[in-house]
Design an enzyme around this catalytic site. Structure first.
Site, PDB file in Angstrom:
ATOM      1  N   ARG A 200      71.775  -4.677  48.379  1.00  0.00           N
ATOM      2  CA  ARG A 200      71.015  -3.423  48.177  1.00  0.00           C
ATOM      3  C   ARG A 200      70.007  -3.563  47.045  1.00  0.00           C
ATOM      4  O   ARG A 200      68.967  -2.902  47.011  1.00  0.00           O
ATOM      5  CB  ARG A 200      71.981  -2.239  47.929  1.00  0.00           C
ATOM      6  CG  ARG A 200      71.246  -0.920  47.720  1.00  0.00           C
ATOM      7  CD  ARG A 200      72.128   0.325  47.875  1.00  0.00           C
ATOM      8  NE  ARG A 200      73.407   0.213  47.220  1.00  0.00           N
ATOM      9  CZ  ARG A 200      73.605   0.293  45.904  1.00  0.00           C
ATOM     10  NH1 ARG A 200      72.578   0.490  45.089  1.00  0.00           N
ATOM     11  NH2 ARG A 200      74.815   0.182  45.400  1.00  0.00           N
TER      12      ARG A 200
ATOM     13  N   TYR B 118      52.583  12.925  59.693  1.00  0.00           N
ATOM     14  CA  TYR B 118      53.730  12.844  60.608  1.00  0.00           C
ATOM     15  C   TYR B 118      54.675  14.006  60.290  1.00  0.00           C
ATOM     16  O   TYR B 118      54.938  14.286  59.105  1.00  0.00           O
ATOM     17  CB  TYR B 118      54.418  11.485  60.401  1.00  0.00           C
ATOM     18  CG  TYR B 118      55.722  11.335  61.142  1.00  0.00           C
ATOM     19  CD1 TYR B 118      55.787  11.510  62.518  1.00  0.00           C
ATOM     20  CD2 TYR B 118      56.891  11.018  60.458  1.00  0.00           C
ATOM     21  CE1 TYR B 118      56.989  11.376  63.194  1.00  0.00           C
ATOM     22  CE2 TYR B 118      58.094  10.872  61.127  1.00  0.00           C
ATOM     23  CZ  TYR B 118      58.132  11.068  62.502  1.00  0.00           C
ATOM     24  OH  TYR B 118      59.326  10.936  63.160  1.00  0.00           O
TER      25      TYR B 118
ATOM     26  N   ASP C 104      49.846   6.676  53.299  1.00  0.00           N
ATOM     27  CA  ASP C 104      50.590   6.197  54.460  1.00  0.00           C
ATOM     28  C   ASP C 104      49.590   5.455  55.347  1.00  0.00           C
ATOM     29  O   ASP C 104      48.700   6.063  55.953  1.00  0.00           O
ATOM     30  CB  ASP C 104      51.229   7.390  55.196  1.00  0.00           C
ATOM     31  CG  ASP C 104      52.118   6.936  56.365  1.00  0.00           C
ATOM     32  OD1 ASP C 104      51.875   5.831  56.892  1.00  0.00           O
ATOM     33  OD2 ASP C 104      53.027   7.694  56.734  1.00  0.00           O
TER      34      ASP C 104
ATOM     35  N   LYS D 236      56.218   0.484  63.516  1.00  0.00           N
ATOM     36  CA  LYS D 236      55.028   0.577  64.364  1.00  0.00           C
ATOM     37  C   LYS D 236      54.312  -0.779  64.450  1.00  0.00           C
ATOM     38  O   LYS D 236      54.910  -1.733  64.888  1.00  0.00           O
ATOM     39  CB  LYS D 236      54.130   1.697  63.814  1.00  0.00           C
ATOM     40  CG  LYS D 236      54.883   2.998  63.512  1.00  0.00           C
ATOM     41  CD  LYS D 236      55.444   3.615  64.764  1.00  0.00           C
ATOM     42  CE  LYS D 236      56.344   4.808  64.627  1.00  0.00           C
ATOM     43  NZ  LYS D 236      56.948   5.191  63.408  1.00  0.00           N
TER      44      LYS D 236
HETATM   45  N1  LCS Z   1      54.536   7.669  58.853  1.00  0.00           N
HETATM   46  C1  LCS Z   1      53.876   7.781  60.024  1.00  0.00           C
HETATM   47  C2  LCS Z   1      52.392   7.861  60.024  1.00  0.00           C
HETATM   48  C3  LCS Z   1      54.596   7.828  61.211  1.00  0.00           C
HETATM   49  O1  LCS Z   1      53.907   7.941  62.355  1.00  0.00           O
HETATM   50  C4  LCS Z   1      56.022   7.776  61.172  1.00  0.00           C
HETATM   51  C5  LCS Z   1      56.838   7.843  62.407  1.00  0.00           C
HETATM   52  C6  LCS Z   1      56.653   7.663  59.926  1.00  0.00           C
HETATM   53  C7  LCS Z   1      55.881   7.603  58.797  1.00  0.00           C
HETATM   54  C8  LCS Z   1      58.150   7.586  59.802  1.00  0.00           C
HETATM   55  O2  LCS Z   1      58.558   6.294  60.104  1.00  0.00           O
HETATM   56  P1  LCS Z   1      60.048   5.911  60.639  1.00  0.00           P
HETATM   57  O3  LCS Z   1      61.006   6.488  59.653  1.00  0.00           O
HETATM   58  O4  LCS Z   1      60.180   6.517  61.990  1.00  0.00           O
HETATM   59  O5  LCS Z   1      60.020   4.418  60.621  1.00  0.00           O
HETATM   60  N2  LCS Z   1      56.107   8.256  63.525  1.00  0.00           N
HETATM   61  C9  LCS Z   1      56.573   8.457  64.730  1.00  0.00           C
HETATM   62  C10 LCS Z   1      55.799   8.917  65.801  1.00  0.00           C
HETATM   63  O6  LCS Z   1      54.599   9.241  65.742  1.00  0.00           O
HETATM   64  N3  LCS Z   1      56.519   8.950  66.881  1.00  0.00           N
HETATM   65  O7  LCS Z   1      57.832   8.609  66.625  1.00  0.00           O
HETATM   66  C11 LCS Z   1      57.948   8.283  65.221  1.00  0.00           C
END
Ligand code: LCS
Length: 402
Positions: A59, A112, A184, A209
């Site tokens: 961790r 998001y 972001d 992504k």
């Molecule tokens: N930031 C952005 C711009 C995102 O699109 C997402 C998830 C996150 C942070 C969060 O990331 P995660 O914890 O899921 O790795 N976006 C999603 C979307 O547009 N569709 O499903 C998840």
């Protein structure tokens, strides 16, 4: 190579921060699937807990995770990085590091969904104040600054409106206010945009992504421009516990190697699809920063190396026609997420941004008829054929009054 930092973008992705394993010669970074690390003696254990280099407990740091952190730090031109269990774990570490009771944050209104809702539902319970602004006009950000503003958090391009925010202008506003600018950078990936070079202090990615790119891992990362900021983030991150697992890190390292290849191909597909959609009689509007009539096309050219692989559009006939359209695609998959090798399609108002109230969605420009297509790496002709047959079905339903 003397300094991989000065190499071309694909070379930097493939070799950045990586080294052949000294003991075995393994070319691929090994998975150090160990929760803890033995000390030679009590003195060494004490030294490591006192800050000496060396691993102690996964961790707190792990060699496979560290290889990924070195790579992304290099790609983002940062001092260092912290792997996270998910994009949301990365975002929560940023919030918890820089915000406290009675401090104030300014956040892009069309981020998001959960990036926004967690501030409204959870951080508000601890007295954190937030102003959501349309940061595509930096004057809105400047006007929202208060004496207690500690964090400006922007998403550019934003999910799902693809609005861009001028990162250099926001860095200037943040620094005059004595605040941190966090960006972001998920939608662009480090291949297309490097916010730290434009003055931001912190970058986060959902590596779920484009960085991983294979729709098989959930992961995140935080990158800091300066050592002191990285260390502030680290002390919160390792205790909050949303850190990264070595197997997860290895999968991301493997996916990451082809980031440049995938981005180039997906972006070429997205560009061609945007032109196709723009000409299509069944399409009401198209939003893609690569189109010259996109209101922020010039800003895209200034701060990005390309417009990316997400295209948004509205289907004529409103929500119902849109629903018929996304139910009719066959090659594209109806699913949330984005940035994978396969094309995904979704409806943000009822899916990714359903937690944001209808009124706030309207204010943030997230239209009810907005369809988001995260373009993948398939052959372009097959993608176009798929959308064409889906439009035919959607429009046939329209005429039949279904
Ligand atoms: N930031 C952005 C711009 C995102 O699109 C997402 C998830 C996150 C942070 C969060 O990331 P995660 O914890 O899921 O790795 N976006 C999603 C979307 O547009 N569709 O499903 C998840």
């Amino acid at each position: 190579m003397d300094d991989v930092r000065r190499a071309g973008p694909h070379t930097r992705i493939i070799h950045g921060g990586q080294q052949t394993d000294l003991e075995t010669g393994a070319v691929s970074t090994p998975i150090f699937q160990s929760s803890t690390f033995a000390f030679a003696d009590a003195e060494q254990g004490a030294e490591r807990f006192g800050g000496a280099p060396g691993y102690k407990y996964t961790r707190l740091g792990n060699p496979t995770v560290a290889a990924l952190e070195r790579n992304i730090a290099l790609l983002e031109h940062g001092y260092g990085a912290l792997g996270a269990a998910s994009g949301m774990a990365a975002i929560n570490t940023v919030y918890l590091t820089f915000l406290s009771q009675d401090s104030h944050a300014i956040v892009t209104d069309c981020v998001y969904g959960p990036t926004r809702t967690i501030l409204e539902t959870e951080y508000a319970r601890f007295g954190v104040q937030v102003t959501f602004v349309d940061s595509s006009h930096p004057d809105n950000v400047a006007r929202a600054v208060r004496p207690n503003t500690k964090l400006i958090f922007i998403e550019s391009p934003a999910n799902p409106t693809l609005k861009l925010t001028d990162i250099a202008r926001c860095a200037d506003i943040a620094h005059r206010a004595g605040a941190i600018l966090a960006v972001d950078n998920t939608f662009a990936s480090p291949f297309l945009q490097n916010p730290l070079q434009l003055g931001a202090d912190v970058v986060i990615h959902s590596m779920t992504k484009f960085i991983n790119g294979h729709t098989d891992v959930v992961a995140g990362i935080i990158v800091a421009r300066q050592e002191d900021v990285l260390e502030r983030l680290r002390s919160v991150h390792v205790n909050l516990g949303g850190t990264m697992d070595p197997h997860q890190a290895w999968l991301v390292l493997r996916g990451l190697k082809t980031l440049g290849l995938r981005m180039e191909r997906a972006q070429a597909n997205a560009r061609a699809l945007a032109y196709y959609l723009q000409r299509h009689a069944a399409v009401k509007w198209v939003n893609y920063p690569g189109l010259v009539d996109h209101p922020q096309h010039d800003l895209m050219r200034r701060q990005m190396r390309g417009p990316g692989a997400i295209v948004c559009f509205g289907v004529r006939g409103g929500l119902e026609a849109g629903r018929r359209f996304i139910n009719s695609v066959e090659l594209a998959t109806l699913a949330v997420s984005l940035g994978g090798i396969e094309t995904l399609i979704e409806h943000p108002a009822s899916m990714t941004h359903a937690g944001v109230s209808a009124e706030e969605r309207r204010k943030a420009g997230i239209a009810d008829d907005l369809v988001r297509i995260a373009v993948g790496c398939e052959d372009y002709d097959d993608l176009e054929k798929d959308l064409e047959q889906a439009f035919e079905k959607a429009m046939a339903g329209e005429e039949a009054g279904v």
